[in-house]
Design an enzyme around this catalytic site. Structure first.
Site: not given
Ligand code: HH2
Length: 284
Positions: A229, A264
């Protein structure tokens, strides 16, 4: 029912996710996720990537069909189902018995993914984004991750403000857990997540990680999502999300030491190995 904030609330002391550090491998079936958008867009590449995550030691594959990166726009419910469901099916065909989590705040997507064999709901709105979601989770009797977010992805990073971010996130999560339980969710199925990067500045993220034990004290298993992040890039001076793996590992280990049980992550092997060593140190 009141949430007791001074002891293990779910009454079992056990996590619905299983013992030990639990690795959620991230599978974004989106064209626009911040670190891997477009890489696994389509069921074939997505299922292959899921197999890679499992081979690296993921305990759960977290499938998401909508990016929640700062500034992102929602997709339609139909499009989200079209992205997610074939991938959930494909993973379970390729690797029967895999625990698949669905990263969605929509009840219709959660239902479709659970029908296709998913076992966990990961809701970044903590059941607040869709009035039907609490009922779906309660009826299906599956574990649910309740995450804190201030505002919504489109605008959440504009100017987030807190008096005491840890106290406010903790109180919010306690309230959401209480609502989930009153809606019929089994207390033993609740997992909490401080929502790193969701309406938080660098200092807010760091406070949440430093004082994570205060959220752990609510008595529910805690999941953290720091993987690649932006706040890590601010510390490390790196614009490339893929250059944030070591920084992510540092936060996984410090979070584990403060009581987090689930992580995660995009980079499963690096985080799993670091957490295995941390667990060995704890058990010595
Ligand atoms: N962060 C993201 C998405 N889902 N769910 C939980 N429970 N906790 C988190 O910190 C979290 C999440 C964002 O990260 P990512 O999926 O890598 O990116 P994007 O939202 O751009 O798909």
């Amino acid at each position: 029912m009141r949430i007791r904030t001074d002891s293990v609330h779910n009454g079992t002391g056990h996590s619905p996710l299983g013992p030990g550090p639990v690795l959620f491998g991230i599978l974004n079936v989106t064209p626009d996720s911040f670190s891997d958008g477009g890489e696994f867009f389509g069921a074939g590449p997505a299922v292959s990537h899921a197999e890679g995550l499992l081979d690296e030691g993921a305990h759960v594959v977290d499938v998401g069909g909508e990016s929640t990166r700062p500034g992102s726009d929602p997709v339609s419910p139909e499009e989200e189902v079209r992205r997610v469901v074939p991938v959930v099916r494909g993973i379970l065909e390729a690797r029967p018995g895999t625990r698949v989590s669905v990263d969605t705040y929509r009840a219709s997507t959660a239902e479709a993914a659970l029908d296709a064999g998913a076992a966990i709901v990961n809701d970044v709105t903590a059941l607040g984004g869709d009035p039907r979601m609490a009922g779906v989770v309660a009826e299906r009797g599956c574990p649910v991750v309740l995450m804190h977010m201030l505002g919504e992805p489109k605008t959440m990073q504009e100017n987030p403000r807190y008096d005491d971010v840890v106290r406010e996130v903790r109180d919010y999560l306690a309230g959401r857990a209480e609502r989930a339980i009153s809606a019929g969710v089994d207390p033993g199925d609740v997992v909490l997540d401080p929502g790193i990067g969701f309406g938080k500045k660098l200092e807010h993220n760091l406070q949440l990680l430093r004082r994570l034990d205060e959220i752990v004290e609510l008595g529910f298993p805690v999941l953290v999502g720091t993987s690649r992040k932006g706040f890590l890039g601010r510390i490390l001076g790196s614009d490339d999300p893929k250059a944030r793996v070591f920084g992510t590992v540092a936060t996984s280990v410090t979070s584990y030491d403060r009581g987090a049980t689930a992580f995660r992550v995009h980079d499963v092997r690096a985080n799993r190995e670091a957490l295995e060593v941390a667990a060995a140190v704890r058990g010595a």
